[in-house]
Motif scaffolding. Structure first.
Motif, PDB file in Angstrom:
ATOM      1  N   VAL A   1       0.755  -1.287   0.241  1.00 17.52           N
ATOM      2  CA  VAL A   1      -0.021   0.068   0.087  1.00 17.52           C
ATOM      3  C   VAL A   1       0.795   1.240  -0.028  1.00 17.52           C
ATOM      4  O   VAL A   1       1.791   1.275   0.839  1.00 17.52           O
ATOM      5  N   CYS A   2       0.471   2.179  -0.768  1.00 12.51           N
ATOM      6  CA  CYS A   2       1.311   3.325  -1.007  1.00 12.51           C
ATOM      7  C   CYS A   2       1.000   4.143   0.387  1.00 12.51           C
ATOM      8  O   CYS A   2      -0.030   4.183   0.679  1.00 12.51           O
ATOM      9  N   VAL A   3       2.055   4.847   0.963  1.00 16.10           N
ATOM     10  CA  VAL A   3       2.055   5.535   2.198  1.00 16.10           C
ATOM     11  C   VAL A   3       1.418   6.874   1.863  1.00 16.10           C
ATOM     12  O   VAL A   3       1.046   7.671   2.853  1.00 16.10           O
ATOM     13  N   VAL A   4       1.550   7.275   0.627  1.00 12.31           N
ATOM     14  CA  VAL A   4       1.167   8.655   0.312  1.00 12.31           C
ATOM     15  C   VAL A   4      -0.684   8.674  -0.202  1.00 12.31           C
ATOM     16  O   VAL A   4      -1.388   9.468   0.540  1.00 12.31           O
ATOM     17  N   CYS A   5      -0.937   7.720  -0.975  1.00 12.98           N
ATOM     18  CA  CYS A   5      -2.038   7.783  -1.537  1.00 12.98           C
ATOM     19  C   CYS A   5      -3.189   6.581  -0.979  1.00 12.98           C
ATOM     20  O   CYS A   5      -4.043   6.695  -1.462  1.00 12.98           O
ATOM     21  N   GLU A   6      -2.444   5.687  -0.356  1.00 12.54           N
ATOM     22  CA  GLU A   6      -3.137   4.255  -0.073  1.00 12.54           C
ATOM     23  C   GLU A   6      -3.688   3.573  -1.268  1.00 12.54           C
ATOM     24  O   GLU A   6      -4.228   2.651  -1.094  1.00 12.54           O
ATOM     25  N   GLY A   7      -2.890   3.807  -2.560  1.00 10.82           N
ATOM     26  CA  GLY A   7      -3.332   2.872  -3.486  1.00 10.82           C
ATOM     27  C   GLY A   7      -2.335   1.624  -3.592  1.00 10.82           C
ATOM     28  O   GLY A   7      -1.335   1.603  -2.788  1.00 10.82           O
ATOM     29  N   SER A   8      -2.650   0.580  -4.362  1.00 12.37           N
ATOM     30  CA  SER A   8      -2.016  -0.658  -4.408  1.00 12.37           C
ATOM     31  C   SER A   8      -0.903  -0.545  -5.393  1.00 12.37           C
ATOM     32  O   SER A   8      -0.762  -0.126  -6.331  1.00 12.37           O
ATOM     33  N   VAL A   9       0.436  -1.135  -4.672  1.00 10.50           N
ATOM     34  CA  VAL A   9       1.541  -1.073  -5.475  1.00 10.50           C
ATOM     35  C   VAL A   9       2.059  -2.530  -5.581  1.00 10.50           C
ATOM     36  O   VAL A   9       2.179  -3.366  -4.544  1.00 10.50           O
ATOM     37  N   SER A  10       2.188  -3.041  -6.878  1.00  9.77           N
ATOM     38  CA  SER A  10       2.554  -4.396  -6.818  1.00  9.77           C
ATOM     39  C   SER A  10       4.197  -4.597  -6.801  1.00  9.77           C
ATOM     40  O   SER A  10       4.909  -3.476  -7.081  1.00  9.77           O
ATOM     41  N   VAL A  11       4.482  -5.527  -6.031  1.00 13.62           N
ATOM     42  CA  VAL A  11       5.926  -5.686  -5.736  1.00 13.62           C
ATOM     43  C   VAL A  11       6.540  -6.989  -6.548  1.00 13.62           C
ATOM     44  O   VAL A  11       5.881  -7.907  -6.324  1.00 13.62           O
TER      45      VAL A  11
ATOM     46  N   ASP B   1      -0.695   5.115  -8.939  1.00 14.29           N
ATOM     47  CA  ASP B   1      -1.526   5.920  -8.930  1.00 14.29           C
ATOM     48  C   ASP B   1      -1.048   7.391  -8.810  1.00 14.29           C
ATOM     49  O   ASP B   1      -1.571   8.296  -9.359  1.00 14.29           O
ATOM     50  N   CYS B   2      -0.277   7.769  -8.100  1.00 12.30           N
ATOM     51  CA  CYS B   2       0.371   8.928  -7.426  1.00 12.30           C
ATOM     52  C   CYS B   2       1.664   9.131  -8.054  1.00 12.30           C
ATOM     53  O   CYS B   2       2.075  10.586  -8.090  1.00 12.30           O
ATOM     54  N   GLY B   3       2.364   8.234  -8.660  1.00  8.93           N
ATOM     55  CA  GLY B   3       3.863   8.539  -8.969  1.00  8.93           C
ATOM     56  C   GLY B   3       4.941   8.896  -7.967  1.00  8.93           C
ATOM     57  O   GLY B   3       6.077   8.893  -8.461  1.00  8.93           O
ATOM     58  N   VAL B   4       4.615   8.628  -6.735  1.00  3.20           N
ATOM     59  CA  VAL B   4       5.639   8.727  -5.851  1.00  3.20           C
ATOM     60  C   VAL B   4       6.581   7.572  -5.862  1.00  3.20           C
ATOM     61  O   VAL B   4       6.203   6.487  -5.971  1.00  3.20           O
ATOM     62  N   GLU B   5       7.809   7.738  -5.516  1.00  2.00           N
ATOM     63  CA  GLU B   5       8.859   6.737  -5.370  1.00  2.00           C
ATOM     64  C   GLU B   5       8.582   6.189  -3.934  1.00  2.00           C
ATOM     65  O   GLU B   5       8.772   6.936  -2.961  1.00  2.00           O
ATOM     66  N   LEU B   6       8.823   4.928  -3.711  1.00  2.00           N
ATOM     67  CA  LEU B   6       8.461   4.090  -2.787  1.00  2.00           C
ATOM     68  C   LEU B   6       9.798   3.281  -2.497  1.00  2.00           C
ATOM     69  O   LEU B   6      10.284   2.513  -3.478  1.00  2.00           O
ATOM     70  N   GLU B   7      10.178   3.119  -1.371  1.00  5.10           N
ATOM     71  CA  GLU B   7      11.282   2.254  -1.097  1.00  5.10           C
ATOM     72  C   GLU B   7      11.031   1.048  -0.296  1.00  5.10           C
ATOM     73  O   GLU B   7       9.942   1.165   0.735  1.00  5.10           O
ATOM     74  N   VAL B   8      11.333  -0.270  -0.534  1.00  3.35           N
ATOM     75  CA  VAL B   8      11.198  -1.453   0.234  1.00  3.35           C
ATOM     76  C   VAL B   8      11.859  -1.396   1.442  1.00  3.35           C
ATOM     77  O   VAL B   8      13.079  -1.455   1.405  1.00  3.35           O
ATOM     78  N   LEU B   9      11.081  -1.153   2.690  1.00  4.99           N
ATOM     79  CA  LEU B   9      11.885  -1.115   3.990  1.00  4.99           C
ATOM     80  C   LEU B   9      12.008  -2.565   4.484  1.00  4.99           C
ATOM     81  O   LEU B   9      13.045  -2.861   5.221  1.00  4.99           O
ATOM     82  N   SER B  10      10.942  -3.396   4.430  1.00  8.70           N
ATOM     83  CA  SER B  10      11.072  -4.815   4.908  1.00  8.70           C
ATOM     84  C   SER B  10      10.198  -5.808   3.964  1.00  8.70           C
ATOM     85  O   SER B  10       9.243  -5.180   3.413  1.00  8.70           O
ATOM     86  N   LEU B  11      10.522  -6.874   4.010  1.00  6.14           N
ATOM     87  CA  LEU B  11       9.662  -7.960   3.129  1.00  6.14           C
ATOM     88  C   LEU B  11       8.633  -8.763   4.118  1.00  6.14           C
ATOM     89  O   LEU B  11       7.814  -9.187   3.813  1.00  6.14           O
TER      90      LEU B  11
END
Length: 55
Positions: free
Chosen positions: A4-14, A28-38
Motif C-alpha cells: 500500500v502506498c504511504v501517500v495515496c493508499e493505492g495498491s503497489v505491486s511488488v 496512482d500518484c507517481g511517488v517513489e517508494l522504498e521497500v523497507l522490509s519484506l
C-alpha cells in the motif's frame, strides 16, 4: 505480492525477487517508494537524492 502506498493508499505491486532497498513507483500518484522490509512487507517514501556539489 502487493503493498500500500504511504501517500495515496493505492495498491503497489511488488515484483517477485524484490529486495530491501529497492525503489518502486506508485502507479496512482507517481511517488517513489522504498521497500523497507519484506516480512512483513513495509513500504516508505524514498529519500530525495541530493547533490553533493563536489564535496
Amino acid at each position: 505480492m502487493s503493498g500500500v502506498c504511504v501517500v495515496c493508499e493505492g495498491s503497489v505491486s511488488v515484483p517477485e525477487g524484490c529486495c530491501v532497498g529497492e525503489i518502486l513507483v506508485c502507479p496512482d500518484c507517481g511517488v517513489e517508494l522504498e521497500v523497507l522490509s519484506l516480512e512483513p512487507l513495509e513500504l516508505g517514501e524514498a529519500p530525495e537524492v541530493q547533490e553533493d556539489w563536489g564535496e
